[in-house]
Design a protein around this motif. Structure first.
Motif, PDB file in Angstrom:
ATOM      1  N   ARG A   1      -6.577  -4.274   7.789  1.00  0.00           N
ATOM      2  CA  ARG A   1      -7.466  -3.710   6.727  1.00  0.00           C
ATOM      3  C   ARG A   1      -7.763  -4.885   5.907  1.00  0.00           C
ATOM      4  O   ARG A   1      -7.075  -6.089   5.758  1.00  0.00           O
TER       5      ARG A   1
ATOM      6  N   SER B   1     -10.489  -3.026   0.508  1.00  0.00           N
ATOM      7  CA  SER B   1      -9.979  -1.739   0.567  1.00  0.00           C
ATOM      8  C   SER B   1      -8.806  -1.578  -0.430  1.00  0.00           C
ATOM      9  O   SER B   1      -8.656  -0.356  -0.955  1.00  0.00           O
TER      10      SER B   1
ATOM     11  N   VAL C   1      -1.115  -0.158   2.952  1.00  0.00           N
ATOM     12  CA  VAL C   1      -2.261  -0.520   3.365  1.00  0.00           C
ATOM     13  C   VAL C   1      -2.731   0.434   4.547  1.00  0.00           C
ATOM     14  O   VAL C   1      -3.400   0.346   5.582  1.00  0.00           O
ATOM     15  N   CYS C   2      -2.494   1.831   4.526  1.00  0.00           N
ATOM     16  CA  CYS C   2      -2.539   2.990   5.370  1.00  0.00           C
ATOM     17  C   CYS C   2      -3.665   3.806   4.761  1.00  0.00           C
ATOM     18  O   CYS C   2      -3.633   4.264   3.616  1.00  0.00           O
ATOM     19  N   PRO C   3      -4.613   4.339   5.688  1.00  0.00           N
ATOM     20  CA  PRO C   3      -5.748   5.010   5.279  1.00  0.00           C
ATOM     21  C   PRO C   3      -5.470   6.417   5.055  1.00  0.00           C
ATOM     22  O   PRO C   3      -5.032   7.218   5.868  1.00  0.00           O
TER      23      PRO C   3
ATOM     24  N   GLU D   1      -6.711   3.852   0.428  1.00  0.00           N
ATOM     25  CA  GLU D   1      -5.502   3.155   1.134  1.00  0.00           C
ATOM     26  C   GLU D   1      -4.287   3.005   0.355  1.00  0.00           C
ATOM     27  O   GLU D   1      -4.460   3.071  -1.163  1.00  0.00           O
ATOM     28  N   THR D   2      -3.085   3.117   0.845  1.00  0.00           N
ATOM     29  CA  THR D   2      -2.024   2.879   0.050  1.00  0.00           C
ATOM     30  C   THR D   2      -1.773   1.472  -0.590  1.00  0.00           C
ATOM     31  O   THR D   2      -2.359   0.640   0.200  1.00  0.00           O
TER      32      THR D   2
ATOM     33  N   TYR E   1      -0.721   6.148  -3.114  1.00  0.00           N
ATOM     34  CA  TYR E   1      -1.916   6.247  -3.035  1.00  0.00           C
ATOM     35  C   TYR E   1      -2.508   7.110  -4.211  1.00  0.00           C
ATOM     36  O   TYR E   1      -1.607   8.246  -4.659  1.00  0.00           O
TER      37      TYR E   1
ATOM     38  N   CYS F   1      -1.439   5.675  10.055  1.00  0.00           N
ATOM     39  CA  CYS F   1      -0.983   4.338   9.989  1.00  0.00           C
ATOM     40  C   CYS F   1      -0.894   3.870  11.326  1.00  0.00           C
ATOM     41  O   CYS F   1      -0.467   4.500  12.269  1.00  0.00           O
TER      42      CYS F   1
ATOM     43  N   SER G   1     -16.167   1.072   5.153  1.00  0.00           N
ATOM     44  CA  SER G   1     -15.043   0.736   5.251  1.00  0.00           C
ATOM     45  C   SER G   1     -14.320  -0.068   6.351  1.00  0.00           C
ATOM     46  O   SER G   1     -13.326  -0.531   6.210  1.00  0.00           O
TER      47      SER G   1
END
Length: 904
Positions: A3, A7, A40-42, A54-55, A61, A76, A395
């Protein structure tokens, strides 16, 4: 996970907006096995809307949504995704924490961040360090803000094994060609005609995001690697509207309101800009050298300004002013635009009054030769500006542009007074100098992701930079006093005017492609970087052509007045053949690396890089007399393998190992087959076209433990073996003239220790206190062999290498009152500053113990006061030969008050 920073910016922006009211979903994602946060997880809406966030770096988040019913996907890379259907959102936020299970057989400890994660915070830097493929140390803007450091050169010495000598950084005791500097991944040329590194004082701290020292080599990096690579990352755009105004005022015990040397300059000197009064007069011939026989010699001689002498004035307080503004705008369809613009002006006066002497040796005893007092006064001015902007198309795709401009000027006057054994007379010498260095760096970058779960990532960048260094009208003057009679001495560097300019234009680009190939993560890429350099200098001496020797006893401005120019004095060109050269340099490279996990907790990163290096130089000034111009043309191809291994001993501890075989190359003038004059050190230097590039074996081993997100303990060691190291050797016992040769070999061995911990571990009462320390112990040896000519030692430590470097810091933070106090200590061991020759011993710079204090206090929501004190022990800088002082001066104690106003 793959990512980009954009983001993260959007996530932060959305989270901030949500915190101010509204509705949606918020929570935290963690690893179901380890409990570690997933960054950085969507989190995306798959039914009922198309919102995406994203986290953050702690796994949290916030997904703002209007009231309604939604299907939401939590996912993730290398974890089992979870779809939550029919989530009902009313007024306010719904809490939803999830623990995701690792995919069976996947390496659960690995997080690969392809984009540049926002690592300004200390916890973010430690997370990046934990997940990195290489051994590295970093310092971010959060840590820099706790110190009194004003630029990258001041800040980097807080990093383990880093020291600063002059304007250059030494990494693991290695400087010059062995310590590279990059800006946003691009190597920059030096502003020194004979130097290797981009000066760090061109980068004020207000423009910095992070300083990262890469200590092990990987195939993605440039192949000129030995001590390490200092990577400078510039500030990026903030998540929300942010404006910041900083004003500082400071005083130094040695310079502020104290008498200092200066001279009459130009009307724009306060901006660090020459108004043209120091320019080479237009009457000077541009097609031929000036001689005393020239019909226009008298007219040209009179056109030079008649300022030769210094005067005294009181030093002014130091000050700086900076301003920045930035924001990020996002739209619901995934598009976003962010920007940051900042500007800086700073000015400071400096005084260096030193006692110095030189020696000759008789048997084993040092006999004083020249004893003198140096009075040096300077005004340092810095102007800087940065613009950074980025646009996220969606994205998966984003581009950004950066433009950085920095100018640094030193306007100085120096007077030397003492006794010269060579002339058997008292002497006084004056130098007036205006030196300006300029950098303009521009870069365009892009990141694009394709395929299922963004399996393929394409990254590219293009850059153009312009570097300039100017020294207009440096004036040197020397008088001798024999039996009470003071007379101007006509000699080299006396009655001389020196004009020089250097321009270097560099450009290039790179592209890389990361993709999975079965169980292997592949990364392939290529780059090209070219540099064109031009150096020009002219020098003129005012010669006595009259018959009345009494003229030589007049003050300089009277002696060179219009009445005496012509009948008694005329200017004549004394430009050297090598005072002009054109250089071209190019590096074309390709690399491939593969990352694989043969065991659950083991990562292996193997790679190879091949660089084709071309270097051409043509020298010859049309204003000089002498031999024909000379040239050199060298091309080499260097393969460079690397292997890095990371073993996760536990969820919080890593064992790292690395090996590589890299290169260190000679500079333009070091391979030029002629003599040239070093205008900075006032000595002749001989190039050597037979020089070979040095090859270096690098080996590293490190254990690191991260108890919490802001704590660290590490122990590491390194070994380096140099093949054909390039050394500067003395070739003249009279003037100290030097040349270059490949030595027989060299080794460097080091131990690095570091720790950062909160004292809250001992007692809750001590939780506001955090301490940190690092220590480096380094041993190096270079063997010059029997061909060492007149150098005193056949074997010695590397020049500039300190046997130990230590940093200690303690920070007290009280959140409720907005108070923060930091105490910092830094010391380095004695190091060779000048290599001895003709039986004279090496000159060592003695250890310098530096204690600094910073106090920061929040006065209101948008106003903060920062007070700093540096060198509180009032230590002196001291250089010795066999325990005898040869140069000593007091830098003084500096105190600065800074006010920061952030209305938004």
């Amino acid at each position: 996970m793959v990512r980009s920073t954009f983001s993260l910016v959007i996530a932060a922006f959305a989270g901030t907006a949500a915190a101010q009211g509204g509705s949606g979903i918020r929570g935290k994602l963690t690893d179901a096995k380890t409990g570690e946060p997933l960054l950085v997880c969507p989190i995306s809406v798959i039914s009922g809307g198309n919102t995406f966030v994203e986290t953050n770096l702690e796994g949290f988040y916030e997904l703002p949504l209007p009231p309604g019913t939604y299907d939401v996907r939590f996912w993730c890379d290398q974890y089992e995704g979870v779809d939550v259907k029919g989530m009902r959102v009313a007024e306010g936020f719904v809490a939803r924490d999830l623990a995701l299970k690792p995919v069976e057989g996947a390496f659960t400890e690995e997080v690969v961040v392809i984009g540049t994660v926002d690592t300004k915070s200390e916890s973010g830097l430690l997370l990046q360090r934990k997940l990195a493929n290489t051994v590295q140390d970093s310092i971010g803007s959060e840590q820099i803000s706790r110190s009194p450091d004003s630029n990258a050169g001041d800040a980097v010495k807080r990093v383990t094994s880093a020291t600063v000598v002059g304007r250059n950084v030494f990494l693991r005791g290695l400087g010059g060609r062995y310590a590279a500097t990059t800006v946003n991944g691009v190597s920059l040329p030096s502003t020194d005609p004979d130097g290797h590194q981009a000066p760090l004082d061109l980068f004020p701290n207000s423009l910095l995001s992070t300083l990262t020292v890469q200590k092990t080599f990987s195939a993605e990096m440039g192949g000129a690697f030995a001590g390490g690579v200092l990577g400078i990352e510039t500030n990026s755009y903030p998540a929300t509207l942010q404006t910041r105004l900083r004003l500082s005022l400071g005083a130094n015990s040695e310079s502020t309101f104290r008498s200092r040397r200066t001279y009459s300059g130009g009307s724009l000197d306060f901006l660090g800009i020459d108004d043209g009064s120091r320019s080479l007069p237009s009457s000077v011939p541009s097609d031929r050298p000036l001689t005393t026989r020239d019909a226009q010699a008298e007219q040209v001689s009179e056109s030079f300004s008649n300022t030769w002498s210094s005067r005294t004035s009181s030093g002014l307080p130091n000050g700086s002013l900076s301003f920045s503004v930035g924001n990020t705008h996002s739209w619901g369809d995934g598009r976003a635009f962010g920007y940051l613009a900042s500007a800086l002006y700073s000015r400071s006066d400096a005084v260096t009054n030193a006692d110095a002497q030189t020696f000759r040796i008789n048997d084993q005893d040092l006999i004083p030769k020249d004893l003198y007092r140096s009075e040096f006064g300077a005004t340092n001015t810095n102007l800087g500006a940065l613009f950074n902007a980025g646009y996220q198309l969606d994205s998966l795709n984003d581009v950004s542009v950066l433009s950085l401009v920095s100018s640094s000027t030193e306007d100085s006057a120096q007077v030397l007074r003492g006794f010269s054994d060579t002339d058997n007379a008292e002497f006084d010498a004056t130098r007036l100098k205006f030196s300006q260095r300029f950098l303009n760096f521009n870069q365009l970058r892009g990141t694009h992701r394709f395929g299922a779960e963004d399996a393929l990532t394409l990254r590219w960048q293009a850059n153009v930079s312009v570097t300039q260094a100017k020294e207009p009208d440096t004036r040197d003057l020397l008088y001798l006093d024999t039996n009470g009679v003071r007379r101007f001495r006509q000699a080299a560097n006396s009655g001389e005017r020196f004009f020089s300019s250097l321009g270097d234009t560099s450009g290039g680009g790179s592209v890389s492609l990361r993709f999975p190939l079965g169980a292997v993560e592949m990364n392939v890429g290529a780059s090209a970087q070219m540099s064109q350099r031009r150096f020009d200098a002219r020098r003129f001496s005012f010669l006595f052509v009259g018959e009345d020797p009494e003229m030589l006893g007049l003050p300089a401005e009277e002696m060179f007045s219009g009445d005496n120019i012509g009948p008694s004095f005329l200017a004549e060109e004394r430009t050297f053949l090598t005072d002009s050269y054109d250089g071209f340099q190019s590096i074309y490279a390709g690399f491939i690396s593969a990352e694989v996990s043969p065991l659950e907790r083991l990562r292996l990163i193997a790679g190879a890089r091949v660089e084709a290096f071309t270097q051409r130089l043509e020298s010859g000034s049309s204003f000089a007399q002498g031999q024909a111009p000379a040239s050199t043309d060298n091309t080499t191809v260097n393969p460079m393998p690397s292997l890095n291994a990371v073993y996760a001993l536990t969820d919080k501890a890593n064992l790292r190992a690395g090996y590589s075989f890299t290169v260190a190359r000679p500079q333009f003038r070091e391979v030029a087959p002629f003599l040239y004059y070093d205008a900075i050190r006032r000595r002749s230097v001989s190039g050597n076209p037979e020089l070979l590039s040095s090859r270096i074996h690098n080996a590293d081993l490190r254990w690191e433990f991260f108890p919490t997100e802001s704590e660290l303990f590490s122990v590491g060691g390194f070994f380096k073996r140099f093949i054909d190291p390039i050394e500067q050797v003395v070739v003249s016992s009279i003037q100290g003239d030097v040349g270059y040769r490949n030595a027989e070999g060299a080794t460097a061995l080091g131990l690095e220790l570091e720790g950062r911990v909160s004292l809250g571990r001992l007692s809750p009462v001590l939780s506001p206190l955090r301490v940190g320390a690092n220590l480096s112990l380094i041993h190096s040896r270079v063997s010059l062999g029997q061909g060492q000519q007149i150098s005193t030692s056949e074997s010695r430590p590397l020049q500039g290498q300190s046997p130990y470097v230590a940093n200690v810091n303690a920070t007290y933070t009280r959140e409720s009152s907005g108070t923060e106090v930091t105490v910092l200590y830094n010391v380095f061991g004695k190091r060779i500053s000048e290599v001895g020759f003709n039986r004279l011993p090496d000159t060592y710079e003695q250890p310098f113990h530096r204690v600094d204090v910073t106090v920061s206090q929040r006065l209101s929501e948008d106003l903060r006061l920062k007070l700093t004190g540096t060198n509180l022990l009032n230590q002196s800088s001291n250089f010795q030969q066999i325990g005898t002082d040869v140069f000593r001066y007091q830098p003084g104690v500096t105190a600065v008050a800074q006010v920061e106003w952030s209305p938004f």
